[in-house]
Write a protein that holds these residues in place. Structure first.
Motif, PDB file in Angstrom:
ATOM      1  N   GLY A  16       0.816  -1.219   0.000  1.00 50.47           N
ATOM      2  CA  GLY A  16       0.000   0.000   0.000  1.00 50.47           C
ATOM      3  C   GLY A  16       0.844   1.261   0.000  1.00 50.47           C
ATOM      4  N   ARG A  17       1.899   1.250   0.796  1.00 50.19           N
ATOM      5  CA  ARG A  17       2.799   2.417   0.827  1.00 50.19           C
ATOM      6  C   ARG A  17       3.522   2.595  -0.504  1.00 50.19           C
ATOM      7  NH1 ARG A  17       4.956   0.494   6.238  1.00 50.19           N
ATOM      8  NH2 ARG A  17       3.250   1.032   7.619  1.00 50.19           N
ATOM      9  N   ILE A  18       3.910   1.494  -1.102  1.00 44.73           N
ATOM     10  CA  ILE A  18       4.565   1.566  -2.418  1.00 44.73           C
ATOM     11  C   ILE A  18       3.603   2.145  -3.443  1.00 44.73           C
ATOM     12  CG2 ILE A  18       5.526   0.219  -4.322  1.00 44.73           C
ATOM     13  CD1 ILE A  18       6.650  -1.719  -2.185  1.00 44.73           C
ATOM     14  N   ASP A  19       2.349   1.714  -3.391  1.00 42.16           N
ATOM     15  CA  ASP A  19       1.348   2.240  -4.322  1.00 42.16           C
ATOM     16  C   ASP A  19       1.127   3.739  -4.118  1.00 42.16           C
ATOM     17  OD1 ASP A  19       1.062  -0.271  -5.443  1.00 42.16           O
ATOM     18  OD2 ASP A  19      -0.753  -0.766  -4.300  1.00 42.16           O
ATOM     19  N   GLU A  20       1.147   4.178  -2.864  1.00 43.02           N
ATOM     20  CA  GLU A  20       1.023   5.611  -2.581  1.00 43.02           C
ATOM     21  C   GLU A  20       2.213   6.383  -3.165  1.00 43.02           C
ATOM     22  OE1 GLU A  20       0.628   6.072   1.649  1.00 43.02           O
ATOM     23  OE2 GLU A  20      -1.239   4.918   1.699  1.00 43.02           O
ATOM     24  N   ALA A  21       3.411   5.844  -2.989  1.00 45.14           N
ATOM     25  CA  ALA A  21       4.615   6.485  -3.530  1.00 45.14           C
ATOM     26  C   ALA A  21       4.560   6.532  -5.054  1.00 45.14           C
ATOM     27  CB  ALA A  21       5.867   5.749  -3.063  1.00 45.14           C
ATOM     28  N   THR A  22       4.034   5.463  -5.656  1.00 47.53           N
ATOM     29  CA  THR A  22       3.891   5.430  -7.112  1.00 47.53           C
ATOM     30  C   THR A  22       2.960   6.534  -7.582  1.00 47.53           C
ATOM     31  OG1 THR A  22       4.252   3.039  -7.121  1.00 47.53           O
ATOM     32  CG2 THR A  22       3.245   3.992  -9.089  1.00 47.53           C
ATOM     33  N   ALA A  23       1.845   6.693  -6.898  1.00 44.87           N
ATOM     34  CA  ALA A  23       0.887   7.739  -7.261  1.00 44.87           C
ATOM     35  C   ALA A  23       1.503   9.128  -7.110  1.00 44.87           C
ATOM     36  CB  ALA A  23      -0.375   7.617  -6.412  1.00 44.87           C
ATOM     37  N   GLU A  24       2.251   9.327  -6.036  1.00 51.31           N
ATOM     38  CA  GLU A  24       2.916  10.623  -5.827  1.00 51.31           C
ATOM     39  C   GLU A  24       3.947  10.885  -6.916  1.00 51.31           C
ATOM     40  OE1 GLU A  24       2.408  13.106  -3.604  1.00 51.31           O
ATOM     41  OE2 GLU A  24       0.662  12.013  -2.859  1.00 51.31           O
ATOM     42  N   SER A  25       4.703   9.868  -7.255  1.00 51.31           N
ATOM     43  CA  SER A  25       5.723  10.018  -8.298  1.00 51.31           C
ATOM     44  C   SER A  25       5.074  10.345  -9.640  1.00 51.31           C
ATOM     45  CB  SER A  25       6.542   8.724  -8.401  1.00 51.31           C
ATOM     46  OG  SER A  25       7.495   8.821  -9.436  1.00 51.31           O
ATOM     47  N   SER A  26       3.998   9.668  -9.947  1.00 49.23           N
ATOM     48  CA  SER A  26       3.290   9.925 -11.208  1.00 49.23           C
ATOM     49  C   SER A  26       2.721  11.338 -11.228  1.00 49.23           C
ATOM     50  CB  SER A  26       2.166   8.904 -11.409  1.00 49.23           C
ATOM     51  OG  SER A  26       2.699   7.617 -11.583  1.00 49.23           O
ATOM     52  N   VAL A  48      12.988  23.644 -19.997  1.00 50.15           N
ATOM     53  CA  VAL A  48      12.243  22.582 -20.687  1.00 50.15           C
ATOM     54  C   VAL A  48      13.058  21.293 -20.665  1.00 50.15           C
ATOM     55  CG1 VAL A  48      11.321  21.815 -22.920  1.00 50.15           C
ATOM     56  CG2 VAL A  48      10.965  24.180 -22.172  1.00 50.15           C
ATOM     57  N   GLU A  49      14.318  21.405 -20.996  1.00 52.54           N
ATOM     58  CA  GLU A  49      15.190  20.225 -21.013  1.00 52.54           C
ATOM     59  C   GLU A  49      15.358  19.641 -19.615  1.00 52.54           C
ATOM     60  OE1 GLU A  49      18.705  21.726 -22.889  1.00 52.54           O
ATOM     61  OE2 GLU A  49      17.697  21.966 -24.820  1.00 52.54           O
ATOM     62  N   GLY A  50      15.512  20.505 -18.628  1.00 52.76           N
ATOM     63  CA  GLY A  50      15.650  20.047 -17.249  1.00 52.76           C
ATOM     64  C   GLY A  50      14.399  19.325 -16.765  1.00 52.76           C
ATOM     65  N   MET A  51      13.247  19.880 -17.068  1.00 45.57           N
ATOM     66  CA  MET A  51      11.992  19.251 -16.658  1.00 45.57           C
ATOM     67  C   MET A  51      11.758  17.935 -17.400  1.00 45.57           C
ATOM     68  SD  MET A  51      10.445  20.830 -14.191  1.00 45.57           S
ATOM     69  CE  MET A  51      12.070  20.938 -13.497  1.00 45.57           C
ATOM     70  N   ALA A  52      12.202  17.859 -18.642  1.00 47.88           N
ATOM     71  CA  ALA A  52      12.082  16.603 -19.384  1.00 47.88           C
ATOM     72  C   ALA A  52      12.924  15.517 -18.716  1.00 47.88           C
ATOM     73  CB  ALA A  52      12.500  16.801 -20.837  1.00 47.88           C
ATOM     74  N   ALA A  53      14.119  15.896 -18.259  1.00 49.48           N
ATOM     75  CA  ALA A  53      14.983  14.934 -17.568  1.00 49.48           C
ATOM     76  C   ALA A  53      14.369  14.512 -16.236  1.00 49.48           C
ATOM     77  CB  ALA A  53      16.368  15.532 -17.350  1.00 49.48           C
ATOM     78  N   VAL A  54      13.791  15.471 -15.508  1.00 53.02           N
ATOM     79  CA  VAL A  54      13.136  15.155 -14.239  1.00 53.02           C
ATOM     80  C   VAL A  54      11.969  14.205 -14.475  1.00 53.02           C
ATOM     81  CG1 VAL A  54      11.709  16.136 -12.382  1.00 53.02           C
ATOM     82  CG2 VAL A  54      13.844  17.265 -13.042  1.00 53.02           C
ATOM     83  N   LYS A  55      11.149  14.507 -15.475  1.00 50.09           N
ATOM     84  CA  LYS A  55       9.995  13.658 -15.776  1.00 50.09           C
ATOM     85  C   LYS A  55      10.446  12.247 -16.150  1.00 50.09           C
ATOM     86  CE  LYS A  55       5.835  13.122 -18.544  1.00 50.09           C
ATOM     87  NZ  LYS A  55       5.985  11.685 -18.596  1.00 50.09           N
ATOM     88  N   GLU A  56      11.499  12.148 -16.936  1.00 48.40           N
ATOM     89  CA  GLU A  56      12.012  10.842 -17.339  1.00 48.40           C
ATOM     90  C   GLU A  56      12.431  10.023 -16.119  1.00 48.40           C
ATOM     91  OE1 GLU A  56      15.949   9.294 -19.633  1.00 48.40           O
ATOM     92  OE2 GLU A  56      14.809  10.896 -20.625  1.00 48.40           O
ATOM     93  N   GLN A  57      13.113  10.658 -15.186  1.00 51.41           N
ATOM     94  CA  GLN A  57      13.547   9.968 -13.973  1.00 51.41           C
ATOM     95  C   GLN A  57      12.352   9.580 -13.096  1.00 51.41           C
ATOM     96  OE1 GLN A  57      16.711   8.906 -13.119  1.00 51.41           O
ATOM     97  NE2 GLN A  57      17.033   9.424 -15.256  1.00 51.41           N
ATOM     98  N   LEU A  58      11.375  10.460 -13.002  1.00 52.45           N
ATOM     99  CA  LEU A  58      10.179  10.145 -12.216  1.00 52.45           C
ATOM    100  C   LEU A  58       9.382   9.004 -12.847  1.00 52.45           C
ATOM    101  CD1 LEU A  58       9.102  13.746 -11.226  1.00 52.45           C
ATOM    102  CD2 LEU A  58       9.815  11.936  -9.652  1.00 52.45           C
ATOM    103  N   ASP A  59       9.318   8.982 -14.163  1.00 54.06           N
ATOM    104  CA  ASP A  59       8.644   7.873 -14.846  1.00 54.06           C
ATOM    105  C   ASP A  59       9.369   6.553 -14.567  1.00 54.06           C
ATOM    106  OD1 ASP A  59       6.674   9.518 -15.894  1.00 54.06           O
ATOM    107  OD2 ASP A  59       7.639   9.719 -17.853  1.00 54.06           O
TER     108      ASP A  59
END
Length: 86
Positions: A16-26, A48-59
């Motif tokens: 459940g905690r992992i699922d919560e973390a997944t939702a937060e990350s998404s 834009v490039e920095g946020m793209a890198a952040v999004k990639e890591q979060l995904d």
């Protein structure tokens, strides 16, 4: 409550905690995408490039967390199987 029942309950809590973390990350990945879109609108290409890198890591983090949650559920099922066999 047997030890195996306790283990199953603990695993369920972890999943459940992992699922919560997944939702937060998404959710955070979505916010990074929105920030990148706003940055693009004002011509801040480096942001834009920095946020793209952040999004990639979060995904990637979300994918890893989903895998961990699935594995926790598999372990939970195994523990239940062991409990039924004993």
């Amino acid at each position: 409550m047997s030890r195996i029942d306790e283990l199953v309950e603990l695993i369920s809590g972890v999943a459940g905690r992992i699922d919560e973390a997944t939702a937060e990350s998404s959710g955070t990945a979505q916010q990074a995408e929105e920030i990148a879109a706003a940055a693009e609108a004002i011509g801040a290409q480096s942001l834009v490039e920095g946020m793209a890198a952040v999004k990639e890591q979060l995904d990637a983090l979300s994918d890893a967390l989903k895998g961990a949650s699935e594995r926790a559920l598999e372990i939970q099922a195994l523990a239940l199987s062991v409990a039924e066999g004993s």
